[in-house]
Design an enzyme around this catalytic site. Sequence first.
Site, PDB file in Angstrom:
ATOM      1  N   LYS A  52     -65.590 -14.038 -31.827  1.00  0.00           N
ATOM      2  CA  LYS A  52     -66.010 -14.402 -33.191  1.00  0.00           C
ATOM      3  C   LYS A  52     -67.241 -13.598 -33.605  1.00  0.00           C
ATOM      4  CE  LYS A  52     -68.759 -18.244 -31.360  1.00  0.00           C
ATOM      5  NZ  LYS A  52     -68.785 -19.716 -31.138  1.00  0.00           N
ATOM      6  N   TYR A 284     -97.015  -3.733 -44.424  1.00  0.00           N
ATOM      7  CA  TYR A 284     -97.237  -4.740 -45.465  1.00  0.00           C
ATOM      8  C   TYR A 284     -98.199  -5.820 -44.998  1.00  0.00           C
ATOM      9  CZ  TYR A 284     -93.135  -2.860 -47.914  1.00  0.00           C
ATOM     10  OH  TYR A 284     -92.247  -2.058 -48.566  1.00  0.00           O
TER      11      TYR A 284
HETATM   12  C1  LIG Z   1     -68.801 -19.870 -29.699  1.00  0.00           C
HETATM   13  C2  LIG Z   1     -67.924 -20.767 -28.958  1.00  0.00           C
HETATM   14  C3  LIG Z   1     -67.673 -20.575 -27.597  1.00  0.00           C
HETATM   15  C4  LIG Z   1     -68.410 -19.559 -26.765  1.00  0.00           C
HETATM   16  O1  LIG Z   1     -69.708 -20.026 -26.496  1.00  0.00           O
HETATM   17  P1  LIG Z   1     -70.717 -19.195 -25.578  1.00  0.00           P
HETATM   18  O2  LIG Z   1     -71.865 -20.095 -25.353  1.00  0.00           O
HETATM   19  O3  LIG Z   1     -71.071 -17.961 -26.345  1.00  0.00           O
HETATM   20  O4  LIG Z   1     -69.979 -18.864 -24.333  1.00  0.00           O
HETATM   21  C5  LIG Z   1     -66.731 -21.367 -26.977  1.00  0.00           C
HETATM   22  N1  LIG Z   1     -66.072 -22.323 -27.673  1.00  0.00           N
HETATM   23  C6  LIG Z   1     -66.315 -22.565 -28.973  1.00  0.00           C
HETATM   24  C7  LIG Z   1     -65.575 -23.634 -29.667  1.00  0.00           C
HETATM   25  C8  LIG Z   1     -67.250 -21.802 -29.662  1.00  0.00           C
HETATM   26  O5  LIG Z   1     -67.496 -22.051 -30.956  1.00  0.00           O
END
Ligand SMILES: *Cc1c(COP(=O)(O)O)cnc(C)c1O
Length: 394
Positions: A52, A284
């Site tokens: 993702k 800045y």
């Molecule tokens: C993002 C996510 C993961 C992975 O989590 P990590 O801590 O990056 O391993 C697994 N399951 C779901 C439902 C997620 O949203």
Amino acid sequence: MNVAHEPSAPHPPAAGRTSHRVRAEIDLAALRGNVRALRERAAGAELMAVVKADAYGHGMVPCARAARQAGAAWLGTATPEEALALRAAGDRGRLLCWLWTPGGPWRAAIEADVDVAAGAPWALTEITAAARACGRTARVHLKADTGLGRGGCQPAEWPALVAAARAAEAEGTVRVVGVWSHLACADEPGHPSVAAQLAAFHEALAVAGRAGLEPEVRHLANSPATLTLPEARFDLVRPGLSVYGLSPAPEIGAPEDFGLRPVMTLRAALASVKRVPAGHGVGYGHRYTTPGETTLALVPAGYADGVPRHASGTGPVLVAGKWRTVAGTVAMDQFVVDLGGDAAEAGDEAVLFGPGAAGEPTAEDWARAVGTIPYEIVTRIGARVPRIHLNADM
Ligand SMILES: *Cc1c(COP(=O)(O)O)cnc(C)c1O
């Protein structure tokens, strides 16, 4: 000494230097090694590489391919758009996406052979309607809220959701292939919620079993659980961050403790190096003033590139062989480091973070410096930073 006293002339890029202002190198060999290390740790459970958010900022499609090459039987995305983009890029393996809103592209997902998730009756209703419309059977993963309090079905509603799913199976519109949940505190070993969530998950599975559901995969484990909690592995683990070679928290351990290697290195070419007198304001708000006559180097990456503005005065950068600290505020496109008496020239490299093997800071160092987690450091790298994928071929 003071080379830097010499008049500074413009330096054209030397031979072999990249012309990139800033770039994120993505080592796909490291990613494949991480997937193999995680598969070994999963000890027989299948692995879903979570890709993702553009593979946590690493570039979704090349990372997904590399994860498949290393034996990821599953890929996971949050949004259906991400899953459909993987299909458009030619991915044909098992693929789950879990973050749906009413009216989402259910039919497109089902037709693209994407597994979908349902944690509430409305979702199941939309899934069955879409499956009927296209004459296919949707593969559904029912999500239980075992204590995270985010998505998923509360225990009180679970029997009704399970019964509705069983009825849809009988009708042929749905096949419940998964039952799953997500942990709240797996990155805090020993947190009492972990055992409570495991117990709640076992109970949800028992209710589903009694209703006649026979899921292929029961899954609960994110990265920290995959790394440290064997009893959370079930049939399938869902690591994200660790696929990219990062550790979710210092309490879990360092990446190398698990055979993991950070995948992303963020490099920039210095845009300017110059001598300035003592007492010179920098950036800045003049939040930094040169303590004496010194050499300032300009790093052409700013918050539009994902360098947190909270790194002002704290972010670590490797320049001319040493760790420097962001001097003054991070601007949209650039920030300054004070090289003191050290020499450098425009075009020299600044390494913001990487595996750490060449002495550079890591994403974990940046997270500590700015008060966030490594997840955010890599995921927020901006769209205008090119991702250069290395070692795409095994
Ligand atoms: C993002 C996510 C993961 C992975 O989590 P990590 O801590 O990056 O391993 C697994 N399951 C779901 C439902 C997620 O949203």
